[in-house]
Design a protein around this motif. Structure first.
Motif: not given
Lengths: 76, 76
Positions: A21, A24-25, A28, A30, A32-38, B41, B43, B45, B47
């Protein structure tokens, strides 16, 4: 009576879905996304009299793989 | 900066996964479970400077299938 259960991977466990994710972000635009947990959110409609202990039992036995996942229970 | 996104199926949309969990819980002896809805859900992170509008854009474009899913965003 309702209960809401959140099931997330424990810290330190690799989250390939979250990584996918994040990439992919980024692709696209985006950036500023440093980490994603789903994880999973499970909403339970319970008969009157069901307790938080019952819901925790459901998590331990079925809803969460407690080796790699942690869970939280909110009774609402 | 963190954001938490909940993605759930819209009311009226059949939730086969939730039904499967309900049946399994019943088979395991948890008989007070009248309904189960399962969602995601996520989550994030982010910037500093990322806004709720940015996260909503991420939901609209990738994180949720807005035809059958609804989402909520919490900035924490």
């Amino acid at each position: 009576m309702k209960a809401r259960v959140h099931v997330m991977l424990k810290n330190g466990v690799l989250d390939p879905q979250g990584e996918a994710v994040r990439h992919a972000l980024g692709a696209m635009g985006f950036d500023g996304v440093q980490g994603v947990r789903q994880g999973k959110v499970i909403e339970l409609d319970l008969a009157e009299g069901a307790s938080e202990a019952d819901v925790k039992q459901m998590c331990e036995k079925l809803l969460a793989n407690t080796v790699i996942e942690s869970y939280t229970v909110e009774m609402t």
